[in-house]
Each structure stands twice: as structure tokens, then as C-alpha cells.
Design a protein around this motif. Structure first.
Motif: not given
Length: 302
Positions: A145-147, A159-161, A261-268
Motif C-alpha cells: 500500500i502506497g507509492d 483498486p486504491d486502498y 472522502p478520505v484520500p485513497s492510497r495506491p495498492m499493488h
């Protein structure tokens, strides 16, 4: 001569009972069989076989060498079969790392379904809220989770966290329901001390992102722990939708400030690049990506 080949020929001579039978089994000439035996005896500096016109027998050294050679040749045959099987069916061990909440609530159910579909695969799932070193720690996959920094890994976007605010109906009945982010200053806010900052909660309003000052009375270093505090009616929690999903769906918690909404975080999903990935790697990657997208997309509608 190749020592392992010579050992295989020697074992064949004993098992088949003659140079001629061993030659047929190994698809070589009887003369070549003799050369392999001579090469072994020269290497070991001792006689392995005693041959007469009517029979052949093992010397004491030959008997010892036969027992060990038969085991080594058998082990090598098994290894070759196992390696070849990797090219025809997904088999073997897969090691996966994932964050606690994502692993417990999302990945474990999918992994069990994956293992039922591929009975020859074993899987070790290590849950940890830290950045693992895939090579040094021997992981085939990690979910992050994160950049993503350029680490030479293959990164498959998910899909984003997403995160959200929630509280119990009883808490909101007693303290009131916030209608704007600024109202949070009058509420008990539950801190999560693994975040970069608990002095501000970041929300997205009509004019973009807003940093809302909060003063948590209780800070917990576990998402599950902060959720439990919210379920006790102690305050408003900021946590992932993954962590809060079941309680939101069954009504034990309700969304707070849903229009902010709370800003989402990228997930990979990350794995090591391979020119020709093993079938177990391809199978896991395809299965998980296929199942994760609809699961996480449905979660985003929460």
C-alpha cells in the motif's frame, strides 16, 4: 567421462545382471558400458566388479558403491521429474507477504480458494505492516500500500486502498453527527499511531483536500484495536474500508461525513521479473488479479 552417467551405467549393470542388458537399457554399446565401469574403478582406485566367463559379482567396495550410487541416481531422477513437472502443472511452494488488514479480510479467503483449485501448490502467507525485501526474505509476491519506488519489480495495479470515518449509532446519538469536517474538533477521535500524523485528518471537500486538526484521546497501533474502541462507543475512527466493512454492513458502525472522502492510497501486487515465470507464479498472479478486482471494486462502493 561424466561421473553421474558412469554411476547410472554401473547401477544398470547390477540391476540388469549383465553388460549387454545394461547397454540395451542405457541405449549404448556393451563396449561403452565397460569403459564407464573402468573409468569408475580408475577414479576410485579399486575393483568394483569381479567378472568371469559365467558370472559377475560385486566386490566389497563395489557393494558399498552400488548402494550409494543407486540412492544418488534415484534422487537425481526424482529431481529431474520434479523440475520437468514445473513446466506442465503448477506445483511447489509460494511465499506471499501482505499487510495485516488486507491479508486477514481479503487475501486469506481468496488464497484458500486458490489452493483448492491447485492441490499441488503449498502457500505461506506472512502478514506484516512493513516493507519486506522480497529477494532477501524469499517472497514470491508482496502486496504493498502506497507509492512504489523503482525496485526492479513487476507491479500490478489494484483498486486504491480506501479509508473512511465511522462511529456507532449510540455515540452519534449522544454527541451528535458531524455535518462538516470542522465539527470533528468537538468529537472524540481515535488515533492510529502507525500513520505519519495524528494531529490532522485529511479529507476532501468542495475546494480540495483539507487538513482537519484533531486531538485523539486514545491512540492504538492496530487497525483492529481502533475499530474495537469505536465499537465501544468511544469515538470516531478513521480506518480502511477493509477493516470496517463488516461492521458498516451490519449496522454496528455508520459512516461519518460520507460527502467528505478520505484520500485513497495506491495498492499493488509485486513480484520478481522472470523471463519464463514458473506455472505456479502465473497461476497465482492470474487467479488473484481476477478475483481481487471485483472484490475491491465492490468494497469501494461502501
Amino acid at each position: 567421462m561424466d561421473r553421474l552417467t558412469s554411476m547410472s551405467v554401473f547401477v544398470a549393470v547390477i540391476d540388469k545382471g549383465s553388460f549387454v542388458a545394461a547397454a540395451e537399457a542405457m541405449n549404448i554399446s556393451p563396449t561403452m558400458v565397460g569403459k564407464h565401469i573402468t573409468a569408475l574403478e580408475s577414479l576410485l582406485k579399486t575393483k568394483l566388479l569381479v567378472r568371469t566367463t559365467r558370472r559377475q559379482g560385486l566386490t566389497e567396495a563395489g557393494h558399498i558403491f552400488y548402494q550409494h550410487s543407486r540412492r544418488i541416481v534415484g534422487d537425481m531422477t526424482n529431481v529431474e521429474s520434479l523440475i520437468q513437472s514445473l513446466n506442465f502443472a503448477p506445483v511447489g511452494m509460494i511465499r506471499v507477504s501482505a499487510p495485516y488488514a488486507f491479508g486477514n479480510h481479503i487475501l486469506v479467503p481468496l488464497v484458500t480458494r486458490f489452493l483448492k483449485q491447485y492441490p499441488e501448490i503449498k502457500l505461506e502467507l506472512v502478514l506484516a505492516d512493513r516493507k519486506v525485501n522480497m529477494i532477501e526474505e524469499g517472497f514470491d509476491f508482496t502486496f504493498r500500500i502506497g507509492d512504489i519506488m523503482d525496485e526492479g519489480l513487476v507491479a500490478r495495479a489494484l483498486p486504491d486502498y480506501e479509508l473512511m470515518l465511522a462511529a456507532t449509532p449510540d455515540y452519534l446519538a449522544e454527541y451528535g453527527t458531524p455535518s462538516t469536517p470542522e465539527d470533528l474538533q468537538y468529537h472524540h477521535c481515535l488515533g492510529f499511531n502507525q500513520r505519519e500524523s495524528n494531529k490532522f485528518w485529511q479529507l476532501i471537500g468542495a475546494e480540495g483536500e483539507e487538513n482537519i486538526p484533531v486531538v485523539p484521546r486514545l491512540m492504538v497501533n492496530s487497525g483492529e484495536g481502533s475499530k474495537q474502541a469505536a465499537l465501544e462507543g468511544f469515538g470516531i475512527v478513521l480506518q480502511s474500508k477493509i477493516t470496517l466493512e463488516q461492521e458498516i454492513r451490519n449496522g454496528r458502525l455508520v459512516k461519518v461525513l460520507p460527502h467528505y472522502p478520505v484520500p485513497s492510497r495506491p495498492m499493488h501486487m509485486l513480484y520478481l521479473p522472470q523471463k519464463v515465470p514458473a506455472l505456479k507464479i502465473e497461476a497465482f498472479s492470474s487467479f488473484i488479479m481476477e478475483k481481487l478486482w471485483p472484490r475491491l471494486t465492490a468494497l469501494s462502493l461502501l
